[in-house]
Scaffold this motif. Structure first.
Motif, mmCIF file in Angstrom:
data_model
loop_
_atom_site.group_PDB
_atom_site.id
_atom_site.type_symbol
_atom_site.label_atom_id
_atom_site.label_comp_id
_atom_site.label_asym_id
_atom_site.label_seq_id
_atom_site.Cartn_x
_atom_site.Cartn_y
_atom_site.Cartn_z
ATOM 1 N N MET A 1 0.933 -1.376 -0.064
ATOM 2 C CA MET A 1 -0.091 0.149 -0.191
ATOM 3 C C MET A 1 1.046 1.430 0.114
ATOM 4 S SD MET A 1 -2.990 1.309 -0.623
ATOM 5 C CE MET A 1 -4.126 -0.214 -0.058
ATOM 6 N N HIS A 2 2.016 1.244 0.585
ATOM 7 C CA HIS A 2 2.993 2.337 0.536
ATOM 8 C C HIS A 2 3.252 2.696 -0.772
ATOM 9 C CE1 HIS A 2 3.639 3.393 4.726
ATOM 10 N NE2 HIS A 2 4.014 2.131 5.207
ATOM 11 N N ASP A 3 3.697 1.665 -1.525
ATOM 12 C CA ASP A 3 4.030 1.709 -3.168
ATOM 13 C C ASP A 3 2.879 2.320 -3.778
ATOM 14 O OD1 ASP A 3 6.499 0.463 -2.282
ATOM 15 O OD2 ASP A 3 5.831 -1.410 -3.316
ATOM 16 N N CYS A 4 1.599 1.739 -3.552
ATOM 17 C CA CYS A 4 0.538 2.197 -4.366
ATOM 18 C C CYS A 4 0.470 3.893 -3.932
ATOM 19 C CB CYS A 4 -0.599 1.526 -3.815
ATOM 20 S SG CYS A 4 -2.196 2.091 -4.417
ATOM 21 N N HIS A 5 0.478 4.235 -2.624
ATOM 22 C CA HIS A 5 0.264 5.582 -2.484
ATOM 23 C C HIS A 5 1.708 6.472 -3.026
ATOM 24 C CE1 HIS A 5 -1.909 4.625 1.746
ATOM 25 N NE2 HIS A 5 -2.698 4.677 0.711
ATOM 26 N N ASN A 6 2.658 6.039 -3.079
ATOM 27 C CA ASN A 6 3.667 6.582 -3.705
ATOM 28 C C ASN A 6 3.534 6.849 -5.145
ATOM 29 O OD1 ASN A 6 5.187 7.183 -1.355
ATOM 30 N ND2 ASN A 6 6.255 5.273 -1.392
ATOM 31 N N GLU A 7 2.964 5.855 -5.602
ATOM 32 C CA GLU A 7 2.705 5.801 -7.242
ATOM 33 C C GLU A 7 1.604 7.047 -7.397
ATOM 34 O OE1 GLU A 7 4.220 3.790 -9.459
ATOM 35 O OE2 GLU A 7 3.041 4.606 -11.174
ATOM 36 N N ILE A 8 0.581 7.123 -6.683
ATOM 37 C CA ILE A 8 -0.486 7.833 -7.165
ATOM 38 C C ILE A 8 0.083 9.154 -6.654
ATOM 39 C CG2 ILE A 8 -2.913 8.471 -6.609
ATOM 40 C CD1 ILE A 8 -3.356 5.605 -6.168
ATOM 41 N N PHE A 9 0.876 9.412 -5.680
ATOM 42 C CA PHE A 9 1.375 10.823 -5.257
ATOM 43 C C PHE A 9 2.245 11.191 -6.449
ATOM 44 C CE2 PHE A 9 1.469 10.685 -0.335
ATOM 45 C CZ PHE A 9 0.290 10.984 -0.098
ATOM 46 N N GLY A 10 2.865 10.246 -6.976
ATOM 47 C CA GLY A 10 3.672 10.829 -8.205
ATOM 48 C C GLY A 10 3.001 11.413 -9.292
ATOM 49 N N ALA A 24 -6.286 7.204 9.276
ATOM 50 C CA ALA A 24 -6.819 5.743 8.783
ATOM 51 C C ALA A 24 -6.306 5.251 7.424
ATOM 52 C CB ALA A 24 -8.357 6.131 8.850
ATOM 53 N N GLY A 25 -5.144 5.811 7.128
ATOM 54 C CA GLY A 25 -4.441 5.239 5.981
ATOM 55 C C GLY A 25 -5.322 5.525 4.714
ATOM 56 N N ASN A 26 -5.978 6.484 4.517
ATOM 57 C CA ASN A 26 -6.638 7.026 3.141
ATOM 58 C C ASN A 26 -5.602 8.288 2.424
ATOM 59 O OD1 ASN A 26 -9.263 5.878 3.914
ATOM 60 N ND2 ASN A 26 -9.590 7.444 5.421
ATOM 61 N N LEU A 27 -5.551 7.853 1.238
ATOM 62 C CA LEU A 27 -4.929 8.917 0.480
ATOM 63 C C LEU A 27 -5.658 10.156 0.106
ATOM 64 C CD1 LEU A 27 -2.647 8.221 -2.677
ATOM 65 C CD2 LEU A 27 -4.542 9.910 -2.688
ATOM 66 N N ARG A 28 -5.215 11.322 0.471
ATOM 67 C CA ARG A 28 -5.966 12.553 0.323
ATOM 68 C C ARG A 28 -5.132 13.599 -0.563
ATOM 69 N NH1 ARG A 28 -9.209 12.347 5.327
ATOM 70 N NH2 ARG A 28 -10.228 14.437 4.594
ATOM 71 N N GLY A 29 -5.799 13.988 -1.564
ATOM 72 C CA GLY A 29 -4.954 14.907 -2.370
ATOM 73 C C GLY A 29 -5.840 16.108 -2.604
ATOM 74 N N VAL A 123 -6.655 -3.772 14.604
ATOM 75 C CA VAL A 123 -6.766 -2.516 13.363
ATOM 76 C C VAL A 123 -5.961 -1.297 13.783
ATOM 77 C CG1 VAL A 123 -8.112 -0.679 12.253
ATOM 78 C CG2 VAL A 123 -9.334 -3.074 12.791
ATOM 79 N N ALA A 124 -5.975 -1.037 15.270
ATOM 80 C CA ALA A 124 -5.307 0.049 15.884
ATOM 81 C C ALA A 124 -3.592 -0.425 15.619
ATOM 82 C CB ALA A 124 -5.264 0.383 17.432
ATOM 83 N N GLN A 125 -3.192 -1.474 15.907
ATOM 84 C CA GLN A 125 -1.760 -1.908 15.785
ATOM 85 C C GLN A 125 -1.345 -1.865 14.237
ATOM 86 O OE1 GLN A 125 0.346 -2.661 18.550
ATOM 87 N NE2 GLN A 125 1.819 -2.537 16.728
ATOM 88 N N ALA A 126 -2.410 -2.376 13.412
ATOM 89 C CA ALA A 126 -1.997 -2.429 12.172
ATOM 90 C C ALA A 126 -1.623 -0.997 11.418
ATOM 91 C CB ALA A 126 -3.077 -2.891 11.133
ATOM 92 N N ILE A 127 -2.447 -0.046 11.965
ATOM 93 C CA ILE A 127 -2.446 1.520 11.695
ATOM 94 C C ILE A 127 -0.879 1.759 12.153
ATOM 95 C CG2 ILE A 127 -3.417 3.574 12.114
ATOM 96 C CD1 ILE A 127 -5.984 2.693 11.968
ATOM 97 N N ALA A 128 -0.626 1.551 13.330
ATOM 98 C CA ALA A 128 0.589 2.049 13.821
ATOM 99 C C ALA A 128 1.881 1.335 13.232
ATOM 100 C CB ALA A 128 0.771 1.454 15.457
ATOM 101 N N ASP A 129 1.537 0.092 12.783
ATOM 102 C CA ASP A 129 2.528 -0.655 11.961
ATOM 103 C C ASP A 129 2.852 -0.102 10.587
ATOM 104 O OD1 ASP A 129 2.810 -2.349 14.337
ATOM 105 O OD2 ASP A 129 1.877 -4.012 13.147
ATOM 106 N N PHE A 130 1.726 0.306 10.252
ATOM 107 C CA PHE A 130 1.828 1.275 8.817
ATOM 108 C C PHE A 130 2.726 2.574 8.994
ATOM 109 C CE2 PHE A 130 0.355 3.473 5.186
ATOM 110 C CZ PHE A 130 0.427 2.557 4.033
#
Ligand SMILES: [Zn+2]
Length: 382
Positions: A1-10, A24-29, A123-130
């Motif tokens: 998902m990091h790769d996906c976000h970076n691609e769209i940011f690009g 919450a891990g949503n991409l916002r532009g 969910v909370a831990q996964a968000i922190a791990d991200f």
């Protein structure tokens, strides 16, 4: 998902959008308006998907939003446009869908945050791990300055393809009920029990499954499915003593769904009584229909027409982020034809010319909204 976000940011960085990942891990532009403090129009869909998925469910709606901004070539509107790529719409990892969109309307609560995946990670831990801070989730919520939410999405069904129309506008997301029914008869010997002395749970269930199908065929817009059935003792030479089966029933009108469900409950009771069985039921889910915003629906219909396509008003049988957003803001959806009606499968596809029409429809819609009463109501007072 990091790769996906970076691609769209690009893709979005050269468009002058202000980019972030919310807690919450949503991409916002955010693409600015002509004036400061203008209301925001949200356009987006989800970035997650299901195992063995196709390439378009969710992501197409985000890519179309980015492509819309690109097609503007720097042109701005009296409203800002915020592209959103939602996280965790499908509910694959935690068994709970719409985690990202629930953060936007402020219903990502402690209960949901404590849900765990198959490895026991919450969910909370996964968000922190991200790399995000779950305590900042309240800041992801929408403020009062929202013009609306528009979502492009593949239909994931055969309706538009059958009609030969590229684009549809969603009027409502169907409400749904899910129940489990249990028919209890008497298990007995398949060779020695005469037909008139049987209390066969499979035969009763089969009669009722036929009634379910007939009911759904008779009521326009109703879909009803018995998707799972378990018989006991499940042996070739034994009359079944017990059958458990599920019912999934959906319609755009809660009244029609409820009355059809009541009819099917009565029908199960009549079949059981006639055959000397007992029937019980358990409700697993009861979710009301969600209407899309009527003004946005008619504006989208006009925009589809202006893009050269004949619009089709329809009910979505599947849930979407728009259904969650609709609790707080005017929301609407545009469906793109799904060739063959196939989705959640690698064969999922979309026609390039339909994507071009969707883009044209989006540009028309932005122009229409620039002068709409919906906007006037939300402009800051001078
Ligand atoms: Zn989807």
């Amino acid at each position: 998902m990091h790769d996906c976000h970076n691609e769209i940011f690009g893709w979005m960085r050269p468009l002058g959008a202000e980019l972030r990942i919310d807690a919450a891990g949503n991409l916002r532009g955010l693409y600015p308006a002509t004036t400061p403090n203008a209301p925001k129009l949200f356009i987006g869909s989800h970035l997650d998907t299901v195992p063995n998925a196709g390439a378009y469910d969710g992501i197409l709606g985000v890519v179309l939003a980015v492509a819309l901004l690109e097609a503007l070539e720097g042109r701005q509107f009296p409203f800002a446009i915020e592209v959103v790529g939602f996280s965790e719409e499908e509910g694959v990892r935690f068994g709970s869908p719409f985690i990202g969109s629930r953060a936007l309307i402020g219903t990502l609560d402690q209960d949901l945050m404590s849900h765990r995946d198959a490895n026991g990670i919450s969910v909370a831990q996964a968000i922190a791990d991200f790399g995000l801070n779950p305590t900042e989730i309240p800041q992801a919520a929408l403020k009062d300055d929202i013009l609306g939410y528009v979502e492009f999405h593949i239909e994931q069904g055969p309706v538009l393809d059958t009609l030969g129309r590229p684009l549809g506008v969603v009027e409502a997301i169907a409400g749904q009920s899910r129940l489990e029914f249990t028919f209890v008869g008497r298990a007995n010997h398949a060779g020695t029990t005469p037909m008139n002395l049987r209390h066969d749970a499979i035969a009763a269930a089969a009669e009722w499954i036929g009634a379910v199908e007939r009911q759904a065929q008779a009521v326009p817009g109703l879909v009803a499915t018995v998707g799972k059935i378990d018989a006991k003792p499940s042996a070739t030479n034994v009359i079944a003593g017990e059958v458990r089966l599920t019912l999934d029933i959906r319609h755009g009108s809660d009244e029609i769904r409820t009355s059809s469900l009541n009819h099917l409950i009565r029908s199960a009771e009549e079949i059981a009584q006639k055959r000397g069985l007992l029937v019980s039921r358990k409700t697993l889910l009861s979710q009301p229909a969600v209407a899309m915003h009527p003004f946005l629906v008619s504006e989208i219909e006009a925009a589809i027409r202006a893009s050269g396509c004949e619009p089709h008003r329809m009910v979505s049988g599947a849930g979407h982020d728009a259904m969650i957003l609709a609790e707080k803001v005017p929301a609407a959806m545009i469906f793109l034809r799904s060739p063959g009606g196939i989705s959640h499968d690698p064969a999922e596809s979309v026609r390039i010319e339909d994507v071009a029409s969707a883009l044209e429809c989006g540009l028309q819609l932005l122009d229409q909204l620039s002068s709409s009463p919906l906007l006037q109501k939300r402009m800051p007072r001078a």
